[in-house]
Motif scaffolding. Structure first.
Motif, PDB file in Angstrom:
ATOM      1  N   ILE A 192      40.380  47.484  70.043  1.00 53.80           N
ATOM      2  CA  ILE A 192      39.668  47.264  69.131  1.00 53.80           C
ATOM      3  C   ILE A 192      38.881  48.441  68.711  1.00 53.80           C
ATOM      4  O   ILE A 192      38.570  48.509  67.524  1.00 53.80           O
ATOM      5  N   ILE A 193      38.376  49.063  69.983  1.00 54.45           N
ATOM      6  CA  ILE A 193      37.609  50.539  69.524  1.00 54.45           C
ATOM      7  C   ILE A 193      38.622  51.580  68.898  1.00 54.45           C
ATOM      8  O   ILE A 193      37.978  52.198  67.878  1.00 54.45           O
ATOM      9  N   HIS A 194      39.766  51.607  69.271  1.00 57.77           N
ATOM     10  CA  HIS A 194      40.317  52.791  68.878  1.00 57.77           C
ATOM     11  C   HIS A 194      41.325  52.537  67.681  1.00 57.77           C
ATOM     12  O   HIS A 194      42.057  53.472  67.043  1.00 57.77           O
ATOM     13  N   ARG A 195      41.928  51.514  67.246  1.00 54.21           N
ATOM     14  CA  ARG A 195      42.972  51.068  66.485  1.00 54.21           C
ATOM     15  C   ARG A 195      42.427  50.267  65.444  1.00 54.21           C
ATOM     16  O   ARG A 195      41.828  49.164  65.521  1.00 54.21           O
ATOM     17  N   ALA A 196      42.688  51.164  64.333  1.00 57.63           N
ATOM     18  CA  ALA A 196      41.922  50.424  63.032  1.00 57.63           C
ATOM     19  C   ALA A 196      42.633  49.128  62.831  1.00 57.63           C
ATOM     20  O   ALA A 196      42.115  48.209  61.892  1.00 57.63           O
ATOM     21  N   GLY A 197      43.985  49.177  63.076  1.00 59.19           N
ATOM     22  CA  GLY A 197      44.871  47.712  62.763  1.00 59.19           C
ATOM     23  C   GLY A 197      44.182  46.629  63.423  1.00 59.19           C
ATOM     24  O   GLY A 197      44.726  45.506  63.351  1.00 59.19           O
ATOM     25  N   GLU A 198      43.720  47.000  64.753  1.00 61.53           N
ATOM     26  CA  GLU A 198      43.318  45.568  65.435  1.00 61.53           C
ATOM     27  C   GLU A 198      41.808  45.272  65.113  1.00 61.53           C
ATOM     28  O   GLU A 198      40.736  45.429  65.607  1.00 61.53           O
ATOM     29  N   THR A 199      41.955  44.385  64.063  1.00 64.03           N
ATOM     30  CA  THR A 199      40.857  43.865  63.587  1.00 64.03           C
ATOM     31  C   THR A 199      40.890  42.165  63.526  1.00 64.03           C
ATOM     32  O   THR A 199      39.901  41.713  62.956  1.00 64.03           O
ATOM     33  N   ASN A 200      41.897  41.502  64.065  1.00 67.38           N
ATOM     34  CA  ASN A 200      41.770  40.276  63.891  1.00 67.38           C
ATOM     35  C   ASN A 200      41.173  39.701  65.335  1.00 67.38           C
ATOM     36  O   ASN A 200      41.681  39.568  66.208  1.00 67.38           O
ATOM     37  N   TYR A 201      39.765  38.960  65.233  1.00 73.46           N
ATOM     38  CA  TYR A 201      39.208  38.760  66.375  1.00 73.46           C
ATOM     39  C   TYR A 201      39.657  37.407  67.055  1.00 73.46           C
ATOM     40  O   TYR A 201      39.486  37.279  68.122  1.00 73.46           O
ATOM     41  N   ILE A 202      40.564  36.634  66.168  1.00 68.32           N
ATOM     42  CA  ILE A 202      41.036  35.601  66.925  1.00 68.32           C
ATOM     43  C   ILE A 202      41.930  35.805  67.759  1.00 68.32           C
ATOM     44  O   ILE A 202      42.085  35.588  68.931  1.00 68.32           O
ATOM     45  N   LEU A 203      42.762  36.896  67.338  1.00 70.78           N
ATOM     46  CA  LEU A 203      43.911  37.129  68.690  1.00 70.78           C
ATOM     47  C   LEU A 203      43.526  38.202  69.612  1.00 70.78           C
ATOM     48  O   LEU A 203      43.711  37.881  70.642  1.00 70.78           O
ATOM     49  N   ALA A 204      42.224  39.045  69.394  1.00 67.67           N
ATOM     50  CA  ALA A 204      41.519  39.489  70.456  1.00 67.67           C
ATOM     51  C   ALA A 204      40.986  38.617  71.472  1.00 67.67           C
ATOM     52  O   ALA A 204      40.988  38.885  72.501  1.00 67.67           O
ATOM     53  N   THR A 205      40.474  37.542  70.742  1.00 67.68           N
ATOM     54  CA  THR A 205      39.717  36.404  71.659  1.00 67.68           C
ATOM     55  C   THR A 205      40.811  35.855  72.718  1.00 67.68           C
ATOM     56  O   THR A 205      40.579  35.685  73.894  1.00 67.68           O
ATOM     57  N   VAL A 206      41.934  35.588  72.043  1.00 67.48           N
ATOM     58  CA  VAL A 206      43.005  34.644  72.963  1.00 67.48           C
ATOM     59  C   VAL A 206      43.354  35.690  74.024  1.00 67.48           C
ATOM     60  O   VAL A 206      43.551  35.229  75.261  1.00 67.48           O
ATOM     61  N   THR A 207      43.680  36.874  73.602  1.00 67.77           N
ATOM     62  CA  THR A 207      44.132  37.921  74.689  1.00 67.77           C
ATOM     63  C   THR A 207      43.188  38.127  75.902  1.00 67.77           C
ATOM     64  O   THR A 207      43.487  38.030  76.944  1.00 67.77           O
ATOM     65  N   LEU A 208      41.758  37.900  75.504  1.00 65.67           N
ATOM     66  CA  LEU A 208      40.874  38.489  76.483  1.00 65.67           C
ATOM     67  C   LEU A 208      40.611  36.925  77.291  1.00 65.67           C
ATOM     68  O   LEU A 208      40.590  36.968  78.629  1.00 65.67           O
ATOM     69  N   TYR A 209      40.670  35.801  76.602  1.00 66.89           N
ATOM     70  CA  TYR A 209      40.676  34.437  77.241  1.00 66.89           C
ATOM     71  C   TYR A 209      41.650  34.691  78.311  1.00 66.89           C
ATOM     72  O   TYR A 209      41.518  34.015  79.395  1.00 66.89           O
ATOM     73  N   VAL A 210      42.949  34.704  77.798  1.00 72.37           N
ATOM     74  CA  VAL A 210      44.014  34.654  79.062  1.00 72.37           C
ATOM     75  C   VAL A 210      44.074  35.670  80.244  1.00 72.37           C
ATOM     76  O   VAL A 210      44.189  35.034  81.117  1.00 72.37           O
ATOM     77  N   SER A 211      43.416  36.611  79.986  1.00 68.70           N
ATOM     78  CA  SER A 211      43.038  37.587  81.147  1.00 68.70           C
ATOM     79  C   SER A 211      41.991  36.858  81.765  1.00 68.70           C
ATOM     80  O   SER A 211      42.236  37.061  83.165  1.00 68.70           O
ATOM     81  N   ILE A 212      40.923  36.445  81.324  1.00 72.21           N
ATOM     82  CA  ILE A 212      39.924  36.016  82.258  1.00 72.21           C
ATOM     83  C   ILE A 212      40.454  34.634  83.123  1.00 72.21           C
ATOM     84  O   ILE A 212      40.172  34.626  84.083  1.00 72.21           O
ATOM     85  N   TYR A 213      41.187  33.881  82.489  1.00 71.66           N
ATOM     86  CA  TYR A 213      41.862  32.562  82.779  1.00 71.66           C
ATOM     87  C   TYR A 213      42.822  33.037  84.081  1.00 71.66           C
ATOM     88  O   TYR A 213      42.762  32.608  85.124  1.00 71.66           O
TER      89      TYR A 213
END
Length: 229
Positions: A192-213
């Motif tokens: 999210i910080i370094h890649r301009a293309g990583e802008t979809n917060y839904i996909l970012a949320t799901v990735t972090l959620y799975v990691s926390i799970y």
């Protein structure tokens, strides 16, 4: 409502473009953490619902079909309003599958203590790793290959564990998932910080959620093993 927050003008001067990128990054981070908090709360509610219903076991095939089917739906709808509904459907289902596990642990003499310890460790680990990525601004993109290789190894180890039912292998898988989830948190936050293309917060949320799970389940499993439960 924007689900993809990359809106930097191509004709903007270099300085202005960098400033706009910074604003866009902060917006994605803010939206991601807000949605993540809501999905975690929703998961807690569905987990409580499963416990209240007295569900004692989750069929593994139902779990995999539901989890991967809803994950596929999230990715297909991530750029629309349906993506939010799919995200809550996915995280709600994942929370529901935790119900039987939490009920089993609560039936143990020190089960409540194990659950609270795992929750605390998960929270500290997540916030600590996120702080490292946000404060140091280090690019953890190099972890991509590790995550791919780690996912393959963990899947094979899980299959072997299901077939041979080896206690030591279960311990190794849980420890492996702790490392894998930790690396995924660093990687996703860095993207999210370094890649301009990583802008979809839904996909970012799901990735972090799975990691926390995965982090919570694995830590709970390790604590249970170490306490002979």
């Amino acid at each position: 409502m924007a689900y993809n927050d990359s809106r930097v003008s191509r004709s903007a001067p270099a300085g202005q473009s960098g400033y706009s990128n910074s604003i866009s990054t902060n917006k994605v981070l803010r939206n991601t953490y807000a949605l993540l908090a809501m999905t975690l709360l929703f998961s807690a509610v569905t987990a409580g619902g499963a416990m209240a219903l007295g569900i004692e076991r989750m069929n593994i095939f139902v779990f995999f079909i539901g989890a991967y089917g809803l994950m596929f739906l999230v990715h297909k709808t991530a750029n629309s309003a349906m993506g939010l509904l799919a995200t809550f459907a996915f995280t709600g289902f994942m929370g529901f599958t935790l119900g039987p596990m939490l009920s089993a642990y609560l039936a143990l003499p020190n089960g409540a203590s194990l659950i609270m310890t795992a929750l605390a460790m998960t929270g500290v680990t997540f916030f600590g790793l996120s702080a490292v990525a946000l404060i140091t601004k280090k690019d953890f993109g190099f972890l991509a290959n590790f995550l791919v290789a780690g996912a393959i190894v963990l899947i094979l180890a899980m299959v072997a564990g299901l077939i041979f039912n080896i206690a030591a292998l279960s311990l190794m898988v849980s420890a492996g998932f702790v490392l894998f989830a930790s690396a995924a948190i660093l990687y996703q936050t860095s993207e999210i910080i370094h890649r301009a293309g990583e802008t979809n917060y839904i996909l970012a949320t799901v990735t972090l959620y799975v990691s926390i799970y995965n982090l919570f389940v694995s830590l709970l499993s390790l604590l249970g093993i170490m306490s002979s439960d």
